[in-house]
Design a protein around this motif. Structure first.
Motif, mmCIF file in Angstrom:
data_model
loop_
_atom_site.group_PDB
_atom_site.id
_atom_site.type_symbol
_atom_site.label_atom_id
_atom_site.label_comp_id
_atom_site.label_asym_id
_atom_site.label_seq_id
_atom_site.Cartn_x
_atom_site.Cartn_y
_atom_site.Cartn_z
ATOM 1 N N ILE A 1 -8.391 4.242 8.544
ATOM 2 C CA ILE A 1 -7.917 3.688 7.365
ATOM 3 C C ILE A 1 -7.840 2.063 7.365
ATOM 4 C CG2 ILE A 1 -6.060 3.747 5.458
ATOM 5 C CD1 ILE A 1 -5.627 6.471 6.161
ATOM 6 N N ASP A 2 -7.341 1.616 8.389
ATOM 7 C CA ASP A 2 -7.138 0.309 8.723
ATOM 8 C C ASP A 2 -8.508 -0.632 8.799
ATOM 9 O OD1 ASP A 2 -6.074 -2.516 9.113
ATOM 10 O OD2 ASP A 2 -6.021 -1.870 10.931
ATOM 11 N N ALA A 3 -9.307 0.257 9.715
ATOM 12 C CA ALA A 3 -10.576 -0.439 10.040
ATOM 13 C C ALA A 3 -11.383 -0.390 8.578
ATOM 14 C CB ALA A 3 -11.302 0.471 10.775
ATOM 15 N N ILE A 4 -11.358 0.592 7.803
ATOM 16 C CA ILE A 4 -12.156 0.677 6.499
ATOM 17 C C ILE A 4 -11.769 -0.571 5.612
ATOM 18 C CG2 ILE A 4 -12.817 1.917 4.359
ATOM 19 C CD1 ILE A 4 -12.168 4.679 6.023
ATOM 20 N N ALA A 5 -10.370 -0.692 5.519
ATOM 21 C CA ALA A 5 -9.742 -1.705 4.807
ATOM 22 C C ALA A 5 -10.224 -3.046 5.244
ATOM 23 C CB ALA A 5 -8.142 -1.628 4.589
ATOM 24 N N THR A 6 -10.406 -3.284 6.522
ATOM 25 C CA THR A 6 -10.703 -4.348 7.247
ATOM 26 C C THR A 6 -12.254 -4.804 6.785
ATOM 27 O OG1 THR A 6 -9.034 -4.403 8.866
ATOM 28 C CG2 THR A 6 -10.906 -5.688 9.366
ATOM 29 N N TRP A 7 -12.986 -3.766 6.987
ATOM 30 C CA TRP A 7 -14.560 -3.737 6.699
ATOM 31 C C TRP A 7 -14.692 -4.213 5.228
ATOM 32 C CZ3 TRP A 7 -19.175 -4.756 7.523
ATOM 33 C CH2 TRP A 7 -20.332 -4.019 6.739
ATOM 34 N N ARG A 8 -13.872 -3.299 4.371
ATOM 35 C CA ARG A 8 -14.266 -3.655 2.896
ATOM 36 C C ARG A 8 -13.795 -5.326 2.820
ATOM 37 N NH1 ARG A 8 -16.679 -0.219 -0.989
ATOM 38 N NH2 ARG A 8 -16.553 1.926 0.134
ATOM 39 N N ARG A 9 -12.864 -5.696 3.115
ATOM 40 C CA ARG A 9 -12.533 -7.148 3.040
ATOM 41 C C ARG A 9 -13.465 -8.055 3.519
ATOM 42 N NH1 ARG A 9 -10.065 -10.853 6.235
ATOM 43 N NH2 ARG A 9 -8.846 -12.613 5.056
ATOM 44 N N ALA A 10 -13.923 -7.659 5.126
ATOM 45 C CA ALA A 10 -14.719 -8.629 5.835
ATOM 46 C C ALA A 10 -16.189 -8.814 5.208
ATOM 47 C CB ALA A 10 -15.000 -8.291 7.268
ATOM 48 N N SER A 11 -16.542 -7.782 4.621
ATOM 49 C CA SER A 11 -17.843 -7.501 4.024
ATOM 50 C C SER A 11 -18.007 -7.970 2.699
ATOM 51 C CB SER A 11 -18.558 -6.111 4.022
ATOM 52 O OG SER A 11 -17.910 -5.227 3.372
ATOM 53 N N GLY A 12 -16.898 -8.376 2.004
ATOM 54 C CA GLY A 12 -16.745 -8.824 0.600
ATOM 55 C C GLY A 12 -16.849 -7.760 -0.325
ATOM 56 N N GLY A 13 -16.536 -6.529 0.116
ATOM 57 C CA GLY A 13 -16.242 -5.184 -1.041
ATOM 58 C C GLY A 13 -14.968 -5.401 -1.130
ATOM 59 N N ASP A 14 -14.554 -4.395 -1.851
ATOM 60 C CA ASP A 14 -13.169 -3.983 -2.547
ATOM 61 C C ASP A 14 -12.364 -2.951 -1.827
ATOM 62 O OD1 ASP A 14 -11.072 -3.997 -4.342
ATOM 63 O OD2 ASP A 14 -12.006 -3.545 -6.014
ATOM 64 N N PRO A 15 -11.224 -3.216 -1.270
ATOM 65 C CA PRO A 15 -10.664 -2.323 -0.673
ATOM 66 C C PRO A 15 -10.081 -1.322 -1.347
ATOM 67 C CG PRO A 15 -9.907 -4.469 0.171
ATOM 68 C CD PRO A 15 -10.959 -4.767 -1.092
ATOM 69 N N ALA B 1 -11.756 0.746 -2.917
ATOM 70 C CA ALA B 1 -12.550 1.831 -2.862
ATOM 71 C C ALA B 1 -11.606 3.104 -1.875
ATOM 72 C CB ALA B 1 -13.733 1.809 -1.905
ATOM 73 N N LEU B 2 -10.718 2.705 -1.134
ATOM 74 C CA LEU B 2 -9.820 3.868 -0.503
ATOM 75 C C LEU B 2 -9.179 4.371 -1.468
ATOM 76 C CD1 LEU B 2 -10.482 1.249 1.614
ATOM 77 C CD2 LEU B 2 -8.755 2.710 2.907
ATOM 78 N N THR B 3 -9.051 4.183 -2.705
ATOM 79 C CA THR B 3 -8.009 5.337 -3.561
ATOM 80 C C THR B 3 -8.718 6.663 -3.856
ATOM 81 O OG1 THR B 3 -9.391 4.089 -5.568
ATOM 82 C CG2 THR B 3 -7.420 3.243 -5.113
ATOM 83 N N ALA B 4 -10.033 6.619 -3.218
ATOM 84 C CA ALA B 4 -10.736 7.875 -3.240
ATOM 85 C C ALA B 4 -9.962 8.844 -2.273
ATOM 86 C CB ALA B 4 -12.079 7.824 -2.776
ATOM 87 N N LEU B 5 -9.191 8.221 -1.439
ATOM 88 C CA LEU B 5 -8.287 9.236 -0.598
ATOM 89 C C LEU B 5 -7.132 9.885 -1.270
ATOM 90 C CD1 LEU B 5 -8.434 7.014 2.642
ATOM 91 C CD2 LEU B 5 -9.845 9.152 2.173
ATOM 92 N N ASP B 6 -6.886 9.557 -2.463
ATOM 93 C CA ASP B 6 -5.563 9.698 -3.249
ATOM 94 C C ASP B 6 -5.715 11.326 -3.426
ATOM 95 O OD1 ASP B 6 -4.389 7.556 -3.453
ATOM 96 O OD2 ASP B 6 -5.152 6.810 -5.424
ATOM 97 N N SER B 7 -6.895 11.871 -3.557
ATOM 98 C CA SER B 7 -6.791 13.404 -3.757
ATOM 99 C C SER B 7 -6.542 14.129 -2.500
ATOM 100 C CB SER B 7 -8.375 13.865 -4.315
ATOM 101 O OG SER B 7 -9.182 13.303 -2.909
ATOM 102 N N SER B 8 -6.528 13.687 -1.270
ATOM 103 C CA SER B 8 -5.893 14.385 -0.310
ATOM 104 C C SER B 8 -4.650 13.906 0.112
ATOM 105 C CB SER B 8 -6.998 14.099 0.752
ATOM 106 O OG SER B 8 -7.180 12.718 1.281
ATOM 107 N N THR B 9 -3.869 13.128 -0.535
ATOM 108 C CA THR B 9 -2.420 12.835 -0.145
ATOM 109 C C THR B 9 -1.825 13.115 -1.515
ATOM 110 O OG1 THR B 9 -2.992 10.534 -0.970
ATOM 111 C CG2 THR B 9 -2.943 10.918 1.556
ATOM 112 N N THR B 10 -1.396 14.275 -1.736
ATOM 113 C CA THR B 10 -0.680 14.718 -2.837
ATOM 114 C C THR B 10 0.727 15.288 -2.871
ATOM 115 O OG1 THR B 10 -1.727 16.818 -2.642
ATOM 116 C CG2 THR B 10 -2.816 15.191 -3.995
ATOM 117 N N THR B 11 0.948 15.447 -1.527
ATOM 118 C CA THR B 11 2.479 16.065 -1.056
ATOM 119 C C THR B 11 3.462 14.909 -1.048
ATOM 120 O OG1 THR B 11 1.131 18.079 -0.170
ATOM 121 C CG2 THR B 11 3.696 17.656 0.401
ATOM 122 N N ALA B 12 4.440 15.205 -2.020
ATOM 123 C CA ALA B 12 5.547 14.029 -1.875
ATOM 124 C C ALA B 12 6.423 14.592 -0.634
ATOM 125 C CB ALA B 12 6.081 13.863 -3.017
#
Length: 467
Positions: A439-453, A455-466
């Protein structure tokens, strides 16, 4: 002694629980990454500072308009004088001159004269090259500030991803260790019962107790780290006081993380060196334009200036804006031939700044390429490590199950069982850490490539348990 130790551990846990249960922001459910992104965009201290700086630079860009647009003002004043020239001129302006005013005694020793003067003044810049070039430089500087603010926002979003999932990882680690402690305590009770029955030795009971104490110590540290991680996330989101977020119970599952990583890894392979520049590079480009325009502005101060003006005046002995009226229109050209070397010094300073801005742009481009390449490699490595960590965790759990079965049958020692438990716990923690690393590597890649971190909000659907 054992009772005192258990009491101390329980007391520390109670204190940690009390801190984590302190008054928090009202929240209907666990904070999602999308919610955290929106909150950071609006409230994060770095974003608020960047927005204020951008607004300040945008406002400052209007200052050179003073040398470009016409300006108008109203003047009013009252003067009383016995100065011969001033007195005669005032009388003349008021259209009150009589033949007696030309008497030598009256001219030399006039009586005090009062003048109430009102005026309307219009200044019209006609040719001010430094103002036009200053406007261009200021607007380019405002563009640089805006791009820098956008880069700060992207960087903060990447930091939010790390802090958000880092806090979940800390909670997850505490959860794994809590389960390990329950298993260790159950094992201690079982071994003690077996000692009483003469099935195992006292050494086995001591080893089980050491394992339980070790897990308990790790759990204490994990719960403290989890609380600190939530506080750090709250600070990054711009919260103050005890507004701690409620988080999902676990990290996204491996499949979702690997799928997103694989998508970004494929994108990394497709991106060419001529890709759209990052916001920090765009800020450096605008900085070069601003510095170059400012250098030309400094050089233009050596050229003539031409300005026009118009006046409409009233002069009266008693009342403002009364009496006779007169107007004046003119054009003024000025050329500063020598100003104490200030103009040449300004040219030298701005030329050096322009050279520094160009060097900064080259550095930003090189840094951007380096970070992009490094992030792409790191993403691939992190993804492969997660796959290996998942396999190791599966194998450790199966190995623990087999050793437990052998131990129950009297075919394995307590040392083997404890080693298998420790291996399974360590593998589970390593798998969670490897998942976070992706996850950290994805965020780092997004920032380094000029993208928008974001995009990782797509993982919200698999983190639903409080938790």
């Amino acid at each position: 002694m054992r009772t005192s130790s258990h009491f101390s551990i329980a007391l520390v846990w109670a204190l940690l629980a009390a801190l984590s249960a302190s008054p928090a922001r009202a929240q209907s459910g666990p904070l999602t990454l999308a919610d955290a992104m929106r909150e950071a965009d609006q409230r994060a201290f770095g974003n608020r500072i960047a927005a204020a700086n951008t607004a300040s630079d945008r406002a400052r860009a209007r200052l050179p308009l003073k040398g470009i647009l016409p300006s108008a003002r109203i003047e009013a004043g009252v003067v009383r004088t016995t100065d011969p020239i001033g007195a005669f001129g005032t009388t003349l302006r008021q259209r009150l001159v009589t033949p007696a005013a030309f008497q030598p005694a009256t001219l030399n020793y006039p009586s005090a004269v009062t003048n109430a003067q009102g005026g309307l003044v219009l200044d019209v810049p006609l040719l001010n090259g430094d103002a036009w070039l200053g406007l261009r430089a200021a607007r380019a500087a405002a563009d640089a500030s805006k791009a820098a603010g956008e880069w700060a926002s992207v960087s903060i979003r990447a930091d939010v991803v790390r802090a958000y999932y880092g806090a979940i990882l800390a909670e997850d680690k505490a959860g794994v260790l809590a389960q390990a402690q329950q298993a260790a305590d159950a094992g201690v009770r079982q071994v003690r019962a077996m000692v009483a029955q003469g099935l195992v030795t006292k050494a086995d009971a001591l080893q089980a107790g050491v394992r339980a104490s070790d897990v308990a110590a790790q759990l204490l540290g994990a719960r403290s780290d989890a609380l600190s991680a939530r506080q750090q996330l709250a600070l990054l989101l711009g919260r103050t006081g005890a507004e701690l977020p409620t988080l999902p119970g676990t990290l996204p599952d491996d499949a979702a993380v690997i799928a997103l990583a694989a998508h970004d890894s494929a994108a990394a392979s497709a991106i060419a060196s001529g890709a759209e520049p990052r916001d920090d590079v765009r800020a450096a480009q605008a900085g070069v334009l601003a510095a170059s325009a400012d250098r030309r502005r400094a050089a233009s101060t050596l050229l003539p200036r031409v300005n026009g003006f118009a006046r409409y005046d009233w002069n009266d002995p008693r009342t403002l804006y009364a009496g006779q009226k007169n107007w004046t229109v003119g054009v003024m050209a000025s050329w500063s031939l020598f100003g104490g070397n200030a103009e040449l010094a300004d040219v030298a300073v701005t030329s050096a700044r322009a050279n520094a801005a160009r060097a900064g742009l080259d550095a930003a481009r090189a840094q951007s390429q380096l970070e992009r390449d490094d992030a792409a490699r790191h993403l691939t490595v992190a993804m492969q490590r997660l796959i290996l960590a998942r396999e190791a965790a599966d194998q450790s759990r199966e190995a623990h199950r087999l050793v437990q079965k052998r131990y129950d049958g009297g075919l394995a020692t307590i040392a083997e069982l404890l080693a298998a438990e420790a291996s399974a716990t360590g593998a589970a923690l390593a798998q969670a850490a490897a998942r976070y690393a992706v996850i950290d590597a994805i965020a780092t890649w997004r920032r380094a490539s000029g993208g928008d971190p974001a995009a990782l909000t797509a993982l919200d659907s698999s983190t639903t348990t409080a938790r």
